[in-house]
Design a protein around this motif. Structure first.
Motif, short mmCIF file in Angstrom:
data_model
loop_
_atom_site.label_atom_id
_atom_site.label_comp_id
_atom_site.label_asym_id
_atom_site.label_seq_id
_atom_site.Cartn_x
_atom_site.Cartn_y
_atom_site.Cartn_z
N ASP A 90 -12.03 60.51 74.44
CA ASP A 90 -12.88 61.91 74.58
C ASP A 90 -13.72 62.16 72.63
O ASP A 90 -13.30 62.27 71.90
CB ASP A 90 -11.92 62.83 74.56
N VAL A 91 -14.47 61.57 72.82
CA VAL A 91 -15.79 61.39 71.94
C VAL A 91 -15.75 62.75 70.78
O VAL A 91 -15.53 62.50 69.72
CB VAL A 91 -17.51 61.17 72.91
N GLU A 92 -15.91 63.95 71.74
CA GLU A 92 -15.79 65.01 70.88
C GLU A 92 -14.67 65.84 69.73
O GLU A 92 -15.10 65.97 68.52
CB GLU A 92 -16.43 66.12 71.57
N SER A 93 -13.38 65.22 70.39
CA SER A 93 -12.46 65.77 69.22
C SER A 93 -12.69 64.67 68.07
O SER A 93 -12.67 65.27 66.66
CB SER A 93 -11.21 64.73 69.74
N PHE A 94 -13.48 63.47 68.50
CA PHE A 94 -13.67 62.53 67.18
C PHE A 94 -14.54 63.21 66.06
O PHE A 94 -15.28 62.91 65.21
CB PHE A 94 -13.87 61.23 67.36
N ASP A 95 -15.83 63.37 66.55
CA ASP A 95 -16.89 64.13 66.02
C ASP A 95 -16.49 65.41 64.96
O ASP A 95 -16.77 65.51 64.11
CB ASP A 95 -18.61 64.34 67.16
N ALA A 96 -15.40 66.13 66.07
CA ALA A 96 -15.39 67.66 65.33
C ALA A 96 -14.55 66.81 64.22
O ALA A 96 -14.44 67.34 62.92
CB ALA A 96 -14.21 68.41 66.00
N GLY A 97 -13.20 66.22 64.11
CA GLY A 97 -12.41 65.69 62.61
C GLY A 97 -12.47 64.10 62.11
O GLY A 97 -11.74 64.22 61.27
N ASP A 98 -13.87 63.46 61.62
CA ASP A 98 -14.29 62.59 61.02
C ASP A 98 -15.45 62.40 60.42
O ASP A 98 -16.34 63.06 61.34
CB ASP A 98 -13.94 61.08 61.89
N ASP A 99 -15.40 62.21 59.48
CA ASP A 99 -16.59 62.19 58.67
C ASP A 99 -17.90 61.49 58.70
O ASP A 99 -18.66 61.11 59.35
CB ASP A 99 -16.35 62.66 57.73
N LYS A 100 -17.03 60.32 59.68
CA LYS A 100 -17.47 58.99 60.29
C LYS A 100 -17.13 58.73 61.64
O LYS A 100 -16.39 57.87 62.11
CB LYS A 100 -17.56 58.30 58.72
N PRO A 101 -17.77 60.04 62.68
CA PRO A 101 -17.21 59.75 64.42
C PRO A 101 -16.90 58.23 64.10
O PRO A 101 -16.27 57.51 65.43
CB PRO A 101 -17.67 61.42 64.48
N LYS A 102 -18.31 58.01 64.57
CA LYS A 102 -18.63 56.38 65.04
C LYS A 102 -17.59 54.83 65.07
O LYS A 102 -16.74 54.58 65.19
CB LYS A 102 -20.11 56.71 64.72
N ARG A 103 -17.69 55.35 62.97
CA ARG A 103 -16.64 54.54 62.65
C ARG A 103 -15.37 55.02 62.97
O ARG A 103 -14.55 53.43 63.36
CB ARG A 103 -16.17 54.08 61.18
N ALA A 104 -14.63 56.06 63.20
CA ALA A 104 -13.35 56.05 63.64
C ALA A 104 -12.73 55.86 64.98
O ALA A 104 -11.66 55.36 65.68
CB ALA A 104 -12.82 57.73 63.49
N LEU A 105 -14.35 56.38 65.99
CA LEU A 105 -14.05 55.56 67.45
C LEU A 105 -13.48 54.57 67.29
O LEU A 105 -12.91 53.51 68.37
CB LEU A 105 -15.56 56.26 67.40
N ALA A 106 -14.60 53.50 67.18
CA ALA A 106 -14.69 52.21 67.18
C ALA A 106 -12.94 51.73 66.39
O ALA A 106 -12.40 50.58 66.93
CB ALA A 106 -15.78 51.58 66.74
N ARG A 107 -12.50 52.16 65.84
CA ARG A 107 -11.66 51.93 65.13
C ARG A 107 -10.18 52.01 65.98
O ARG A 107 -9.46 52.00 66.76
CB ARG A 107 -10.78 52.65 63.38
#
Ligand code: S3P
Length: 208
Positions: free
Chosen positions: A177-194
């Motif tokens: 769920d991409v939106e939860s990363f967008d809400a919870g991290d200042d670098k969401p794409k990086r967090a998502l990739a990791r």
């Protein structure tokens, strides 16, 4: 031998864009990101490829290179069916690569049964999921013929998502769920990739 998958004409080549054909059975399956337009498959895919130290390929970019035309031009001149045939060819070619890749698949690639079958056989598939409202704020309609000139992008995305959700579900080995990363991290794409690297690292790469 290194074989380059060039980027879109005029784009600077980026890290993680080379494919090395090394035989028929490379270690690990391909990782394919699926999901709706604007969810971030290409950006996250590039980062993921770096995390996994694999080459990256985007089906839309590869298709434009092979066709020598842009996606809007293909839709305009030849229609969506012609585009889908090219998309299937590109996906089959990429997933036929011996060396495991990270692939960002166009949002509609799951609509063809043969693509879904191929994904099932050859790839660990990650569905990047998000709501139409989230996507409408991010999907640039300029290069996306299914959205271009649309007065209500959110409604169109909603319709496409509703039609394609069962197809994404069918192919997905994992859903994020991409939106939860967008809400919870200042670098969401990086967090998502990791996060995805950790997810695919276990089933796709672990010995035995
Ligand atoms: C499409 C998605 C696009 C591109 C084409 C059609 C779709 O790719 O393949 O415009 O049917 O959802 P992205 O998902 O990378 O935008």
């Amino acid at each position: 031998m290194q074989r380059a998958w060039p980027e879109r004409p005029g784009r600077r080549p980026r890290a993680g864009s080379n494919v090395e054909p090394v035989g028929v059975d490379g270690p690990g399956r391909h990782v394919v990101l699926v999901g709706a337009m604007g969810v971030g498959k290409t950006t996250v895919g590039r980062r993921l490829a770096r995390e996994l130290q694999r080459p990256f390929a985007d089906t839309d970019e590869q298709l434009e290179l092979r066709a020598g035309r842009t996606i809007p031009a293909i839709f305009r001149d030849d229609g969506e069916e012609a585009f889908r045939r090219l998309e299937s060819d590109v996906l089959a070619e990429l997933l036929g690569a011996a060396h495991p890749l990270v692939v960002a698949a166009g949002g509609g690639a799951v609509t063809r049964p043969e693509n879904r079958a191929l994904l099932g056989r050859r790839a660990f598939v990650v569905w990047l999921r998000a709501s139409s409202a989230f996507l409408a704020a991010r999907a640039d309609p300029t290069h996306r013929p299914l959205l271009a000139g649309d007065p209500d992008v959110a409604a169109t995305l909603e319709r496409l998502i509703a039609a394609r959700t069962p197809l994404y579900e069918e192919v997905a080995d994992a859903t994020v769920d991409v939106e939860s990363f967008d809400a919870g991290d200042d670098k969401p794409k990086r967090a998502l990739a990791r996060h995805i690297a950790r997810l695919v690292g276990i089933p796709a790469e672990a010995p035995g």
